[in-house]
Design a protein around this motif. Structure first.
Motif, PDB file in Angstrom:
ATOM      1  N   ARG A 125      16.613 -44.886 101.669  1.00  0.00           N
ATOM      2  CA  ARG A 125      15.526 -43.932 101.909  1.00  0.00           C
ATOM      3  C   ARG A 125      14.370 -44.673 102.579  1.00  0.00           C
ATOM      4  O   ARG A 125      13.931 -45.714 102.113  1.00  0.00           O
ATOM      5  CB  ARG A 125      15.074 -43.311 100.596  1.00  0.00           C
ATOM      6  CG  ARG A 125      13.913 -42.334 100.730  1.00  0.00           C
ATOM      7  CD  ARG A 125      13.646 -41.592  99.438  1.00  0.00           C
ATOM      8  NE  ARG A 125      13.257 -42.488  98.346  1.00  0.00           N
ATOM      9  CZ  ARG A 125      13.016 -42.087  97.094  1.00  0.00           C
ATOM     10  NH1 ARG A 125      13.139 -40.803  96.776  1.00  0.00           N
ATOM     11  NH2 ARG A 125      12.668 -42.958  96.166  1.00  0.00           N
ATOM     12  N   LEU A 126      13.879 -44.114 103.684  1.00  0.00           N
ATOM     13  CA  LEU A 126      12.793 -44.715 104.448  1.00  0.00           C
ATOM     14  C   LEU A 126      11.546 -43.851 104.341  1.00  0.00           C
ATOM     15  O   LEU A 126      11.621 -42.615 104.371  1.00  0.00           O
ATOM     16  CB  LEU A 126      13.176 -44.859 105.919  1.00  0.00           C
ATOM     17  CG  LEU A 126      14.276 -45.880 106.235  1.00  0.00           C
ATOM     18  CD1 LEU A 126      14.747 -45.703 107.677  1.00  0.00           C
ATOM     19  CD2 LEU A 126      13.759 -47.290 106.028  1.00  0.00           C
ATOM     20  N   ALA A 127      10.395 -44.499 104.236  1.00  0.00           N
ATOM     21  CA  ALA A 127       9.133 -43.766 104.196  1.00  0.00           C
ATOM     22  C   ALA A 127       8.073 -44.572 104.929  1.00  0.00           C
ATOM     23  O   ALA A 127       8.138 -45.798 104.988  1.00  0.00           O
ATOM     24  CB  ALA A 127       8.695 -43.520 102.750  1.00  0.00           C
ATOM     25  N   SER A 128       7.117 -43.870 105.510  1.00  0.00           N
ATOM     26  CA  SER A 128       6.011 -44.544 106.195  1.00  0.00           C
ATOM     27  C   SER A 128       4.695 -43.979 105.704  1.00  0.00           C
ATOM     28  O   SER A 128       4.597 -42.817 105.298  1.00  0.00           O
ATOM     29  CB  SER A 128       6.113 -44.376 107.713  1.00  0.00           C
ATOM     30  OG  SER A 128       5.985 -43.011 108.081  1.00  0.00           O
ATOM     31  N   ILE A 129       3.679 -44.833 105.732  1.00  0.00           N
ATOM     32  CA  ILE A 129       2.315 -44.420 105.421  1.00  0.00           C
ATOM     33  C   ILE A 129       1.486 -44.582 106.684  1.00  0.00           C
ATOM     34  O   ILE A 129       1.539 -45.625 107.343  1.00  0.00           O
ATOM     35  CB  ILE A 129       1.721 -45.259 104.285  1.00  0.00           C
ATOM     36  CG1 ILE A 129       2.551 -45.105 103.006  1.00  0.00           C
ATOM     37  CG2 ILE A 129       0.268 -44.863 104.012  1.00  0.00           C
ATOM     38  CD1 ILE A 129       2.093 -45.979 101.849  1.00  0.00           C
ATOM     39  N   CYS A 130       0.740 -43.527 107.039  1.00  0.00           N
ATOM     40  CA  CYS A 130      -0.164 -43.571 108.184  1.00  0.00           C
ATOM     41  C   CYS A 130       0.621 -43.895 109.464  1.00  0.00           C
ATOM     42  O   CYS A 130       1.661 -43.308 109.713  1.00  0.00           O
ATOM     43  CB  CYS A 130      -1.271 -44.578 107.894  1.00  0.00           C
ATOM     44  SG  CYS A 130      -2.710 -44.469 108.962  1.00  0.00           S
ATOM     45  N   THR A 131       0.144 -44.841 110.262  1.00  0.00           N
ATOM     46  CA  THR A 131       0.795 -45.146 111.537  1.00  0.00           C
ATOM     47  C   THR A 131       2.033 -46.018 111.381  1.00  0.00           C
ATOM     48  O   THR A 131       2.613 -46.439 112.386  1.00  0.00           O
ATOM     49  CB  THR A 131      -0.197 -45.821 112.507  1.00  0.00           C
ATOM     50  OG1 THR A 131      -0.747 -46.982 111.879  1.00  0.00           O
ATOM     51  CG2 THR A 131      -1.310 -44.861 112.891  1.00  0.00           C
ATOM     52  N   GLY A 132       2.453 -46.266 110.155  1.00  0.00           N
ATOM     53  CA  GLY A 132       3.770 -46.865 109.967  1.00  0.00           C
ATOM     54  C   GLY A 132       4.860 -46.010 110.573  1.00  0.00           C
ATOM     55  O   GLY A 132       5.957 -46.502 110.887  1.00  0.00           O
ATOM     56  N   ALA A 133       4.574 -44.714 110.786  1.00  0.00           N
ATOM     57  CA  ALA A 133       5.543 -43.824 111.426  1.00  0.00           C
ATOM     58  C   ALA A 133       5.891 -44.284 112.834  1.00  0.00           C
ATOM     59  O   ALA A 133       6.988 -43.991 113.336  1.00  0.00           O
ATOM     60  CB  ALA A 133       4.995 -42.397 111.464  1.00  0.00           C
TER      61      ALA A 133
END
Length: 346
Positions: A125-133
C-alpha cells in the motif's frame, strides 16, 4: 508504468522490521523533508493499539542513501535505513520535500529515486502526504487513478501528469492500494483513515484522542477554504456546533442553531460557512453520517435504530445519505468494518 508492469523487486536484504506480528510501515524521506510530516506517520501509526494494548504497527524511516537528510528547517535528521526497507514494508508513506527535484519540476524520477522505489513490492500500500504525490505520479503509479496534492501545486501537477484524474479540492483520495493527501494537516486525516480501514473506528478514535486531533474528516472535504481568523471579541459558531453534536438524533432547525449564538439566521449562516467551509445543513449531514458510521462499527443496532439515532429518521434516508457520501450501503459498510460478525441485517 503501472504497478503490475514494474520489474521484479530487488533482494530486500536482512530484516529491518523486528516485530513480525505488527504491520510494517516505512516512511520514505528525501532531502528537504518537512519533519512534521514524518512525525505524523510515526506518531499516529506508532500509537495504534489493539483492545489488549498491543502495538499494531512498526514504523521505520528510510531514504535513498542512509545518513544525514536535510529538512526545511535548521535541523537535519540521521536516517539509519536505506531503500531495502521499502521491500519489507506493507505500507509505504512518501512525505513532501521542500527542495524541488526532477519529480517536482519535470515529472521525472531522478535515477537514484527510481532505483529506490524499485524495492517497493507490487502488493504494498502506497500513500503520499502533500507534494509527495509528485513522486508517485512521476513513477507512473497514479496514471488513470484519482489523486490529489497540496492546492498550491495543483496547476503544476495537472500540467505534468495529464493521465492522473486529479482532484484539487479534497483532503485525501483513497484509491485502494494507492492513497494521496493534500497539505500537512491532511496527512493526519489520511493516516487516521488508513488506521480506521485496518482496525476500525475504535482504534482510530483512540489514536486521535491520544494525539488530540479530530478523529475523522471526510476525504471529500475541501482542502482550502479562505477562513478569516475571527477577532477576539467576535462571536463564533463553536457553541452551536457543540450543542448540535449532542442532539444529532433530534430535528435541528437553522433558527435553533442561530439562537444558540444569539445571532440572526443570516448572520449565523454566513459566519458558520466562513468558519467551517460548509453550510450548517451540509455540516449536519456530515456529522450524522459520521455518527451512523460509528454505530455501524461499534454496535449491533439495526439500521432503523441507527437512522433514528443519527438523525436521518428512516432507514431509506440513511441509505441514501451513506450512498451519496461513501458510495456504500449501511450493510456493506458494516461488513467491511466489523471485525466480528453478529451485526443486524441492513
Amino acid at each position: 508504468m503501472s504497478r503490475a508492469q514494474r520489474p521484479a523487486t530487488p533482494d530486500p536484504g536482512p530484516p529491518v522490521f523486528r516485530h513480525p506480528e505488527r504491520h510494517p510501515v516505512a516512511v520514505f524521506v528525501r532531502h528537504g523533508l518537512l519533519p512534521i510530516e514524518m512525525g505524523i506517520v510515526h506518531r499516529l501509526f506508532g500509537r495504534a493499539r489493539s483492545a489488549a494494548g498491543e502495538l499494531l504497527y512498526e514504523v521505520v524511516t528510510c531514504t535513498v542513501t542512509p545518513g544525514e537528510v536535510r529538512t526545511d528547517s535548521d535541523v537535519s535528521i540521521n536516517v539509519r535505513y536505506g531503500p531495502r526497507a521499502l521491500a519489507q514494508a506493507r505500507t509505504v508513506v512518501v512525505p513532501a520535500s521542500h527542495e524541488a527535484d526532477e519529480a517536482f519540476t519535470h515529472g521525472r524520477l531522478p535515477e537514484e529515486l527510481a532505483g529506490a522505489l524499485a524495492y517497493v513490492r507490487p502488493e504494498t500500500r502506497l500513500a503520499s502526504i502533500c507534494t509527495g504525490a509528485f513522486v508517485l505520479a512521476s513513477a507512473g503509479l497514479l496514471d488513470g487513478r484519482p489523486a490529489t496534492t497540496h492546492w498550491t501545486a495543483a496547476d503544476r501537477f495537472r500540467a505534468l501528469f495529464p493521465k492522473v484524474h486529479f482532484d484539487p479540492d479534497v483532503l485525501y483520495v483513497d484509491d485502494g492500494d494507492v492513497l494521496t493527501s493534500a497539505g500537512v494537516a491532511s496527512g493526519l486525516d489520511l493516516c487516521l483513515h488508513m488506521i480506521r480501514l485496518d482496525h476500525g473506528s475504535a482504534v482510530a478514535n483512540d489514536v486521535a484522542r491520544r494525539t488530540v486531533v479530530p478523529p475523522h474528516r471526510d476525504g471529500g472535504q475541501a482542502q482550502f477554504i479562505r477562513r478569516p481568523v475571527p477577532e477576539p471579541a467576535v462571536s463564533t459558531t463553536a457553541k452551536a456546533r457543540a450543542w448540535a453534536l449532542t442532539r444529532l438524533h433530534e430535528p435541528l432547525a437553522l433558527r435553533d442553531l442561530a439562537a444558540c449564538e444569539s445571532m440572526s439566521v443570516r448572520t449565523f449562516t454566513r459566519r458558520f460557512r466562513d468558519e467551517v467551509g460548509l453550510s450548517p445543513g451540509q455540516w449536519l449531514t456530515v456529522q450524522r453520517v459520521e455518527r451512523a458510521r460509528q454505530l455501524l462499527e461499534d454496535t449491533d443496532l439495526g439500521v432503523d435504530r441507527i437512522a433514528a439515532n443519527a438523525g436521518f429518521g428512516t432507514a431509506a434516508s440513511l441509505r441514501q445519505h451513506m450512498q451519496a457520501a461513501l458510495g456504500v450501503s449501511p450493510s456493506a459498510y458494516r461488513r467491511t468494518f466489523r471485525a466480528e460478525g453478529g451485526g443486524a441485517a441492513a
